[in-house]
Scaffold this active site. Structure first.
Site, short mmCIF file in Angstrom:
data_model
loop_
_atom_site.label_atom_id
_atom_site.label_comp_id
_atom_site.label_asym_id
_atom_site.label_seq_id
_atom_site.Cartn_x
_atom_site.Cartn_y
_atom_site.Cartn_z
N GLU A 1 2.83 0.41 3.45
CA GLU A 1 2.33 -0.67 4.30
C GLU A 1 2.52 -1.99 3.55
O GLU A 1 1.96 -2.17 2.46
CB GLU A 1 0.86 -0.47 4.63
CG GLU A 1 0.59 0.66 5.61
CD GLU A 1 -0.88 0.82 5.92
OE1 GLU A 1 -1.22 0.97 7.10
OE2 GLU A 1 -1.70 0.81 4.98
N HIS B 1 0.84 -1.20 0.00
CA HIS B 1 0.00 0.00 0.00
C HIS B 1 0.87 1.24 0.00
O HIS B 1 1.37 1.68 1.04
CB HIS B 1 -0.93 -0.01 1.21
CG HIS B 1 -1.80 1.20 1.30
ND1 HIS B 1 -2.25 1.73 2.48
CD2 HIS B 1 -2.31 2.01 0.32
CE1 HIS B 1 -2.98 2.81 2.24
NE2 HIS B 1 -3.03 3.00 0.94
#
Length: 661
Positions: free
Chosen positions: A448, A436
């Site tokens: 992430e 992410h």
């Protein structure tokens, strides 16, 4: 322990920094004393015609001071260390022979201050070469002569730009700013630097037009206003550095050094500084993070599926890092739009001297775009960045499963959707992982790395190493709705929406959080993200946590009227192209009451803290440090507060403590 080697070539003394048993050169008390001894010997040599300072490290000149030692020292020892550094660098500056710093790699903080004490600075054009004074980013200021020397060298306005921003410049930008005198390829650095010794001792302009009392008063007033606008006075280091730099252009050199020391000691004792130093150490930790004992694979060729804002942003970033990128989308129009966005980013980077035209051309050539269904068997990784629709993603991943090799890592850039639901449609689901990235990709350092139940240790290790290799910072999180950052951020945004809906002024809400230290207020952030995007994430989390999260009805009403935020010109605010946005009267009329809540910042910050605690307890993140670092890097959560859990500890918001120190 030897940290500096001294040699002589053609009556030129050469000091080569090469810290033993370390990949970096840093300054501590022992290194400063060793440098002092070398300078004393050079002072006594009668046959020398110059001094060249360089480094034996591959990508580091001198990374700065040993921060851990610096901030573990008692106040009196810290004061002595500041005095020692100033005295040694003054001794370098006072040498009767010409001095030059030959800089390849990182030259930051104390390393830059040593270079400023030299007559000349020559930088290599290697990608790793950066120079600057980042101290204000740590809550302190340059205090080994940097706040004193730089304004007198390049003029107060230019010096303030560098000191207050705390940015590290590439070689070309450094030369443009006057911080470097020459730039050359790394292999030519030493010989090119020697040519500057023939120029003799350096004499700087007086900058009288800039440094007379009237000019300094005007410059100081303008700079102070800029700092207050950007920081709202929440970062004392910037204001202290501004004062010291402005005073440095009048009065004596020694008096200015005294002001540096006094300001540094005052700042070092502040709780804000301790939190920012803590974030510095977390930054170093995540640069070297290893999630497990598995061996990480190598990623060279990457395909990005989707040429929208996120897909093209990822492709651009990877191409700047030397990765071969295949950019795919469903049609030529989408590809053309994506490539236009990438080209614009490259043009801007060249204009801002982030890279040269040659580097930009090489980077752009790393991207191969196609709207055709090309084979991807030779790709090491595929990053899907298509629409936030689980059905569409399942079709894409089923197709990717056929077009890629069995070892190709399949990653999704989804911001909230359940990644594990993609596993059934692919072969070898152990290669599935979430990556992410945050928007805009070229500015946001956090990624992430989302671990699903099927993600293998090898896939996770490779994904983390890949993120680090491309210059981003990975935080490993579990595959839960919203992952970590959006999971914590959303209740905060929802509550801000509820406050607005009940009658609160949007500017009051935003200003409260700006005063708290957030880079943007929550109402304005909803406009920037886009109401349509925001409501999608909100609905995903509301479905997962119906007892705690509910999408404000006003968001749906706004979307029905086409009020999507900045991209549509209208949201909570009106965006007319010029000046600050003003509240949208049509949306103000949608409010259900006239309630103006008290303690807005306390309530909204509390929402983030409460959700952060739940994320920690549920194992979404492994440690309080992971939560706090992700929020600071992913949302701009006030760095001087350290993150929502650190904020809870510092303000005794909960019975439990999340940190032991």
């Amino acid at each position: 322990m030897s940290n500096i080697k001294r040699s002589t070539e053609d009556n030129i003394a050469i000091l080569t920094f090469d810290r033993e048993n370390s990949g970096a050169n840093i300054f501590d008390r022992d290194v400063l004393l060793e440098l002092d001894d070398h300078i004393a010997a050079i002072e006594q040599a009668s046959d020398l015609r110059g001094l060249l300072i360089d480094s034996a490290k591959r990508s580091i000149f001198i990374a700065g001071a040993d921060i851990k030692t610096l901030f573990s020292a008692p106040k009196d020892e810290l004061a002595q260390l500041l005095e020692l550094g100033q005295r040694v660098f003054d001794r370098v500056a006072a040498l009767k022979i010409t001095t030059v710093a030959a800089i390849n790699g990182a030259c930051a903080g104390g390393g830059c201050e040593l270079a400023l004490a030299c007559d000349w600075r020559v930088l290599s054009d290697a990608s790793a070469t950066r120079i600057g004074l980042p101290e204000t980013q740590l809550g302190i200021l340059p205090a080994w002569g940097g706040s004193t020397r730089l304004p007198n060298m390049i003029g107060l306005p230019n010096a303030l730009d560098l000191i207050l921003a705390g940015k590290l410049l590439k070689a070309g930008a450094a030369k443009h700013k006057g911080l470097a005198d020459g730039v050359c390829p790394p292999e030519d650095l030493k010989e090119y630097a020697k040519t500057f010794l023939k120029r003799g001792k350096r004499k700087y302009d007086s900058h009288f037009l800039l440094h007379n009392p009237l000019s300094v008063s005007v410059i100081r007033k303008k700079a102070t206003a800029n700092v207050m606008e950007k920081t709202r006075g929440l970062y004392p280091a910037a204001l202290k550095a501004l004062d010291v730099a402005c005073e440095s252009v009048s009065g004596s050199h020694s008096e200015s050094l005294g002001r540096e020391r006094e300001a540094f000691l005052e700042l070092a004792a502040l709780p804000q500084t301790k939190r920012m130093i803590g974030l510095f150490f977390l930054n170093e930790r995540f640069k070297k993070l290893k999630p497990n004992d598995a061996e990480a694979g190598t990623i060279d060729t990457v395909a990005t599926i989707g040429a929208g804002v996120m897909g093209s942003g990822i492709a651009y970033w990877l191409s700047t890092r030397g990765k071969r990128v295949i950019l795919q989308d469903i049609n030529d129009e989408a590809i053309a739009k994506g490539l236009a966005g990438i080209e614009k980013l490259y043009v801007t980077s060249v204009k801002k001297r982030v890279m040269s035209k040659i580097e930009a051309t090489i980077g752009y050539d790393n991207i191969h775009a196609s709207a055709q269904r090309v084979p991807l068997q030779n790709c090491d990784m595929v990053i899907e960045a298509a629409s936030e629709d689980l059905g569409i993603k399942k079709k894409i991943f089923a197709d990717l499963s056929e077009r890629t090799g069995p070892d190709t890592i399949l990653a999704t850039n989804t911001s909230a959707l359940p990644i594990h639901e993609l596993a059934p449609v692919i072969t070898h689901p152990e290669r599935l992982v979430g990556l992410h990235f945050f928007n805009p990709v070229h500015r946001m350092k956090l990624v992430e790395v989302v671990e699903t139940e099927t993600t293998s240790p090898e896939t996770l290790a490779t994904a983390v190493a890949f993120v680090q290799k491309i210059g981003k910072l990975p935080v490993v999180v579990k595959d839960r709705p919203g992952f970590l950052v959006n999971r914590i951020l959303l209740p905060y945004l929802v509550e801000a929406g509820n406050m607005f809906s009940k009658g609160a002024d949007p500017r009051a809400i935003d200003n409260a959080m700006l005063d708290f230290g957030m880079p943007m207020g929550p109402i304005r952030l909803l406009d920037e993200v886009g109401l349509d995007v925001g409501i999608h994430v909100a609905e995903t989390l509301a479905a997962a946590f119906p007892d705690r999260m509910e999408v404000p009805e006003i968001l749906s009403k706004m979307i029905e009227k086409g009020f999507l935020g900045r991209k549509s010109g209208k949201g909570f605010y009106l965006y007319n192209g010029g000046g600050d946005p003003v509240p949208n009267p049509e949306v103000l009329a949608m409010r259900e009451g006239t309630e103006s809540p008290d303690n807005i910042a306390e309530k909204l910050a509390g929402m983030m803290t409460d959700e952060a605690i739940l994320c920690l307890d549920e194992g979404v993140a492994g440690a309080p440090e992971d939560v706090d670092f992700a929020m600071v890097m992913g949302t701009g959560y006030a760095p001087f507060r350290g993150g929502p859990l650190r904020y809870s500890d510092d303000n005794n918001l909960n019975d439990r403590k999340f940190y032991t120190e």
